[in-house]
Design a protein around this motif. Structure first.
Motif, mmCIF file in Angstrom:
data_model
loop_
_atom_site.group_PDB
_atom_site.id
_atom_site.type_symbol
_atom_site.label_atom_id
_atom_site.label_comp_id
_atom_site.label_asym_id
_atom_site.label_seq_id
_atom_site.Cartn_x
_atom_site.Cartn_y
_atom_site.Cartn_z
ATOM 1 N N GLY A 1 0.927 -1.697 -0.129
ATOM 2 C CA GLY A 1 -0.047 0.089 -0.312
ATOM 3 C C GLY A 1 0.993 1.068 0.011
ATOM 4 N N MET A 2 2.448 1.334 0.716
ATOM 5 C CA MET A 2 3.126 2.113 -0.128
ATOM 6 C C MET A 2 2.922 2.642 -1.417
ATOM 7 N N MET A 3 2.764 4.543 -1.170
ATOM 8 C CA MET A 3 2.874 5.360 -2.304
ATOM 9 C C MET A 3 3.843 4.859 -3.611
ATOM 10 N N GLY A 4 3.679 4.854 -4.510
ATOM 11 C CA GLY A 4 4.600 4.314 -5.864
ATOM 12 C C GLY A 4 5.139 2.858 -5.500
ATOM 13 N N GLU A 5 4.850 1.917 -4.797
ATOM 14 C CA GLU A 5 5.360 0.807 -4.822
ATOM 15 C C GLU A 5 5.258 0.132 -5.908
ATOM 16 N N GLU A 6 4.454 0.877 -7.552
ATOM 17 C CA GLU A 6 4.171 -0.214 -8.349
ATOM 18 C C GLU A 6 5.843 0.147 -9.390
ATOM 19 N N PHE A 7 6.681 1.708 -8.403
ATOM 20 C CA PHE A 7 7.589 1.231 -10.056
ATOM 21 C C PHE A 7 8.714 1.286 -8.619
ATOM 22 N N LEU A 8 9.074 1.857 -7.321
ATOM 23 C CA LEU A 8 9.846 1.686 -6.126
ATOM 24 C C LEU A 8 9.920 0.261 -6.069
ATOM 25 N N ASP A 9 9.310 -0.955 -5.682
ATOM 26 C CA ASP A 9 9.427 -1.594 -5.500
ATOM 27 C C ASP A 9 7.901 -2.843 -5.559
ATOM 28 N N PRO A 10 7.963 -2.620 -7.645
ATOM 29 C CA PRO A 10 7.556 -3.840 -7.655
ATOM 30 C C PRO A 10 7.290 -5.374 -7.515
ATOM 31 N N PRO A 11 5.968 -5.927 -7.598
ATOM 32 C CA PRO A 11 5.663 -7.527 -7.291
ATOM 33 C C PRO A 11 7.000 -8.207 -8.594
ATOM 34 N N ARG A 12 7.709 -9.211 -7.925
ATOM 35 C CA ARG A 12 7.563 -9.901 -8.882
ATOM 36 C C ARG A 12 8.248 -11.323 -8.640
ATOM 37 N N ALA A 13 7.855 -12.365 -9.632
ATOM 38 C CA ALA A 13 8.232 -13.772 -9.591
ATOM 39 C C ALA A 13 9.137 -15.063 -10.759
ATOM 40 N N THR A 14 9.224 -15.697 -10.061
ATOM 41 C CA THR A 14 10.227 -16.526 -10.779
ATOM 42 C C THR A 14 9.611 -18.045 -11.057
ATOM 43 N N VAL A 15 10.270 -18.765 -11.956
ATOM 44 C CA VAL A 15 10.147 -20.061 -12.085
ATOM 45 C C VAL A 15 11.666 -20.708 -12.844
ATOM 46 N N THR A 16 12.209 -21.432 -12.822
ATOM 47 C CA THR A 16 13.460 -22.374 -13.361
ATOM 48 C C THR A 16 12.830 -23.358 -14.201
ATOM 49 N N VAL A 17 13.534 -23.000 -15.501
ATOM 50 C CA VAL A 17 12.725 -24.708 -16.394
ATOM 51 C C VAL A 17 14.648 -24.227 -17.996
ATOM 52 N N GLN A 18 14.179 -25.491 -18.354
ATOM 53 C CA GLN A 18 15.177 -25.738 -18.702
ATOM 54 C C GLN A 18 15.103 -25.431 -20.181
ATOM 55 N N VAL A 19 16.196 -25.196 -21.191
ATOM 56 C CA VAL A 19 16.038 -23.865 -22.028
ATOM 57 C C VAL A 19 17.096 -24.366 -23.385
ATOM 58 N N LEU A 20 16.634 -24.416 -24.699
ATOM 59 C CA LEU A 20 18.471 -24.273 -25.087
ATOM 60 C C LEU A 20 18.631 -22.961 -25.813
ATOM 61 N N ASP A 21 19.840 -23.379 -26.045
ATOM 62 C CA ASP A 21 20.991 -21.706 -26.152
ATOM 63 C C ASP A 21 20.310 -20.810 -27.042
ATOM 64 N N HIS A 22 20.274 -19.961 -26.535
ATOM 65 C CA HIS A 22 19.477 -18.870 -28.303
ATOM 66 C C HIS A 22 17.979 -19.230 -27.484
ATOM 67 N N ALA A 23 17.932 -18.961 -26.744
ATOM 68 C CA ALA A 23 16.350 -19.427 -26.655
ATOM 69 C C ALA A 23 15.233 -18.374 -26.643
ATOM 70 N N LEU A 24 14.242 -17.976 -27.428
ATOM 71 C CA LEU A 24 13.381 -17.102 -27.510
ATOM 72 C C LEU A 24 12.786 -17.109 -26.458
ATOM 73 N N VAL A 25 12.544 -15.764 -25.466
ATOM 74 C CA VAL A 25 11.535 -15.414 -24.339
ATOM 75 C C VAL A 25 11.129 -14.540 -24.361
ATOM 76 N N GLU A 26 9.238 -14.517 -24.399
ATOM 77 C CA GLU A 26 8.310 -13.287 -24.936
ATOM 78 C C GLU A 26 7.088 -14.021 -23.256
ATOM 79 N N ALA A 27 7.625 -12.616 -23.016
ATOM 80 C CA ALA A 27 6.595 -12.676 -20.960
ATOM 81 C C ALA A 27 5.960 -11.159 -22.095
ATOM 82 N N THR A 28 4.261 -11.650 -21.856
ATOM 83 C CA THR A 28 4.052 -10.438 -21.946
ATOM 84 C C THR A 28 2.367 -10.788 -20.017
#
Length: 845
Positions: free
Chosen positions: A522-549
């Motif tokens: 609820g902090m003012m400016g949280e969307e750019f000062l401390d935005p939320p994030r999440a990760t996942v670990t995956v197996q990929v090939l060399d030079h893989a193309l990643v697209e996030a929407t």
């Protein structure tokens, strides 16, 4: 530059307050008198001038001859009138790296370079330096402040201001006042008794006003004793503009002003920005109703016109000191590099290395000999932290890691080994790991889309992040953002996303992962000062193309908040046992192990405070393991603020490196090898344990942070016994030689005190010695305090006569009963020291 408008501050306004009393004889630009100019402005124009035109601009009233004035965050760099990103700009060493040299000339030179950078980007006002104190080591934004001591902070603040303003760019000293922590910073109340407020927390601002006349001050978000800083009549009107005779402009933190009459009458001069400004909506009516007088309004406008004159934003006036005129000032940021890039690089290395501090050095293991086999170990060696988080961040042309710097200096003698994980959350992809699939350049590509899927704008970002909702020139609503990148390597990879919304991620066009992210604090400016994030670990090939929407949340009644979006991509973290085993193997085979540990912008950042001084992750375990295996172990600490060192007795030397800026690796290499002596002295006491400090908690209780320690903050409280002795005292630093002090002598006829002492370099290297002078009053209710210092560079075997003059402002106390300053009795002791843990001479008064 002496302003022709400046002398009108000797007058008294109709309401009885000292302030702007413009007369028709006082000229502004182009021969127009100050009285005439103010008289020609109607009420709505005055209010328009006093409300920011955007997040980083104000003025911009060409119809009355006032040009746009552009601000930029500082002091680690000048990215321009933007919150995020921008062109490549110089990343300077952090404030504590600068202050650790205790050198006003270096601070002045930094201000000069900041002015050069500002002029390149059409910036007239730099938001900095920071004059808040290091009250508690938990403060997340301490890396932007100079010290726990008010005299050192004030002197260095004034020096940076002079460096900026002597070269035509205004300084905006921040944050006025009592902003020593970040938790609930928009609403918290700093409870500070008036003697403590005046003697400690206002003193750096007072020194800056007296010795550099900053053209602007930035009012803080917080409250002090129940009153918002933007409304604080005692601070802004009675003290700053009244007692100190301050002529400059008081500006609100972004969106900090929440009232009309209280802010206008409480000494605030400019509300930033126009979006959400209470003045834009209500100040005209407040003046018409008499709730705010015309005299008060004219005082605010007069101060803004003085600033506009100083920075060359009034039509018809030549630009000061070569600064930009309204006609020549660029409308877009220029990106050309300074002509003296090599000289700048050398200066940055010297500035950072000279401020580094040798904390311990058993058997003179430092400096390294240069012919040793060196194992360089640690995540901070590979990914060195060069700057803290939040508004201090810029995009530099390079960030030289410590591993890279030592490898450049020592070549094949270096074995570089990664360390244990140091972050709780992964950061956006580094340019060495991803490439924009369209251009092939390091970084990622962004597409901002409408609801129908058509493109509004495409962007490239070397930082793998972008922001929407602030500086965007388009007016259409962004419905979704697409991020595309090609990975430079395959294998197990940690992928992730940053920003509020519903995310989907694919690898080589195959749907891989979905997640929904929202704000939590609820902090003012949280969307750019401390935005939320999440990760996942995956197996990929060399030079893989990643697209996030990401599908963005619906736009609310108040519009979309400024928001940061980004892509996380890196090799998947390995188990700590595996990493430590590799480090031990490398350390065993080397002559000396250099373990680099520290903090990141998760701990040292705007808007978030720390909860502990312990190193994050398993860095302590790594140090213990390496120290047990290596013939000699040197620890380099890459952090701006204190950390706990449970392994201190197990290692041979500790070098405090700070946040060294873009030349970090080269500077650390110079310090370790002794090509530049790390002659820094600590600017903050290092507690021996969590809680073992005069001031600790920064978490408000019922909205209040109570400064219960009063004037016994930092080393003052440690010395008085209100907290245990620190692990390292304020002022501590060994350098690379040894010193003998003769008995100091009090010079006759000096008021309040000046001391002379002979110091002899009894080591084998030319070195810089910093002689510190403290006053320890006889009254136990008064704490010890730094009153002066002086430096001397001395060759081996030579002696220097060093004179230290005490500052009279430290021989006074505020009498709350009478509301006046009184002089402390000239009784007690003068302490001549290399830090309060190494007192070399005492004079009884």
């Amino acid at each position: 530059m002496v302003s022709t408008l400046g002398k009108v501050w000797d007058g008294v306004r109709a309401d009885g307050r000292k302030g702007l009393a413009v007369t028709s004889e006082d000229t502004l630009a182009g021969g127009l008198s100050g009285g005439q100019l103010l008289a020609e402005l109607d009420l709505t124009t005055k209010v328009r001038l006093l409300t920011g035109t955007s997040w980083f601009t104000f003025g911009d009233a060409a119809d009355v001859g006032v040009g746009e004035i552009r601000m930029s965050d500082g002091m680690t760099g000048v990215r321009g009138a933007k919150f995020h990103g921008g062109p490549l700009v110089t990343l300077f060493p952090g404030a504590t790296s600068l202050s650790s040299s205790w050198d006003e000339d270096s601070a002045y030179q930094l201000g000069r370079l900041l002015a050069d950078e500002a002029r390149l980007r059409g910036v007239q006002l730099v938001l900095g330096p920071t004059a808040n104190l290091h009250r508690s080591a938990l403060g997340g934004r301490l890396f932007e402040g100079f010290a726990e001591d008010p005299l050192l902070t004030g002197k260095l603040t004034a020096a940076v201001v002079r460096g900026l303003q002597d070269h035509g760019v205004g300084a905006c000293v921040k944050h006025l006042v009592g902003n020593e922590s970040e938790t609930e910073r928009e609403s918290m109340n700093s409870v500070i008794d008036e003697p403590t407020l005046r003697e400690l927390y206002l003193l750096p601002f007072e020194i800056a006003v007296a010795e550099s006349d900053p053209w602007a001050m930035l009012s803080a978000y917080n409250r002090v004793n129940g009153v918002a800083c933007t409304e604080h009549d005692l601070v802004n009107n009675q003290i700053l503009k009244g007692e100190w005779g301050y002529r400059g402009l008081v500006i609100s933190e972004l969106l900090a002003a929440q009232s009309v009459e209280a802010t206008a009458n409480g000494g605030l001069d400019l509300v930033m920005p126009e979006v959400g400004s209470p003045w834009a909506a209500g100040l005209v009516d407040a003046v018409r109703s008499g709730a705010v007088t015309e005299d008060t309004l004219d005082d605010h406008v007069g101060r803004l016109l003085l600033l506009a004159e100083r920075v060359g934003a009034l039509q018809g006036r030549p630009a000061p000191q070569g600064g930009p005129t309204p006609q020549s000032r660029p409308t877009q940021q220029r990106t050309e590099e300074p002509a003296n890039a090599a000289e700048l690089s050398s200066f940055l290395v010297s500035l950072a290395a000279a401020g580094m501090t040798v904390l311990t050095n058993r058997d003179a293991v430092l400096p390294l000999s240069g012919d040793q086999q060196v194992a360089v170990i640690g995540r901070h060696a590979v990914e060195t932290t060069c700057v803290g988080g939040g508004s201090a961040q810029v995009v530099p042309p390079q960030q030289v890691s410590i591993g890279e710097g030592l490898t450049t200096a020592l070549g094949s003698a270096v074995t570089l080994v990664d360390g244990v994980e140091i972050r709780a959350e992964a950061v956006p992809a580094r340019p060495s790991f991803v490439r924009d699939p369209t251009t092939g350049e390091p970084g990622v590509g962004f597409a901002l889309l409408r609801a129908d899927g058509t493109t509004i704008e495409q962007r490239a970002s070397i930082t793998a992040t972008t922001m929407i909702g602030l500086e965007d020139e388009f007016t259409e609503t962004v419905a979704s953002v697409v991020i595309r990148a090609r990975l430079d390597q395959g294998g197990p990879v940690q992928l992730g996303v940053v920003g509020v919304g519903d995310w989907s991620l694919s690898v080589d066009d195959q749907p891989t992962w979905e997640t929904a992210l929202s704000t939590h604090s609820g902090m003012m400016g949280e969307e750019f000062l401390d935005p939320p994030r999440a990760t996942v670990t995956v197996q990929v090939l060399d030079h893989a193309l990643v697209e996030a929407t990401v599908l963005l949340p619906p736009v609310g009644d108040s519009g979309r908040p400024p928001s940061l979006f980004g892509l996380i991509a890196r090799s998947a973290p390995r188990p700590a046992d595996e990493v430590i085993a590799e480090a031990v193997e490398a350390a065993s085979a080397a002559d000396v192990a250099v373990v680099v540990v520290g903090l990141t912008d998760e701990q040292e950042t705007e808007a978030v405070d720390k909860t502990t001084l312990a190193l994050p992750g398993e860095q302590d375990r790594l140090v213990y393991a390496v120290a047990a295996a290596a013939p000699q172990t040197v620890v380099v600490v890459n952090a701006a603020t204190p950390v706990l060192m449970p392994w201190l007795d197990a290692v041979d030397a500790v070098l405090w490196a700070g946040l060294p800026g873009q030349e970090a690796g080269h500077a650390v290499a110079a310090a370790l090898l002794g090509t530049i002596e790390p002659s820094g002295r600590l600017v903050t006491s290092f507690p021996s344990a969590d809680g073992a400090a005069p001031a600790w908690s920064v978490t408000p209780t019922d909205g209040d942070v109570v400064y219960r320690e009063g004037t016994f903050v930092g080393y003052r409280g440690h010395f008085a016994g209100t907290a245990p002795a620190p692990a390292f005292w304020f002022g501590h630093g060994l350098g690379y030689t040894s010193w003998r002090y003769d008995q100091p002598v009090l010079l006759d006829g000096t008021d309040p005190a000046a001391v002379e002492v002979a110091v002899t370099n009894v080591g084998g290297r030319t070195s810089r010695e910093l002689v510190q002078l403290y006053f320890d009053p006889a009254d136990p209710a008064q704490p010890v305090r730094l009153v002066g210092w002086a430096a001397a560079v001395v060759r081996p075997g030579d002696t220097a006569q060093v004179t230290v003059i005490g500052d009279s402002r430290l021989w006074r106390r505020w009498d709350a009963e009478t509301g006046t300053w009184t002089h402390l009795p000239r009784t007690g002791r003068l302490l001549v020291a290399r830090g309060l843990g190494d007192i070399r001479g005492t004079i009884t008064l």
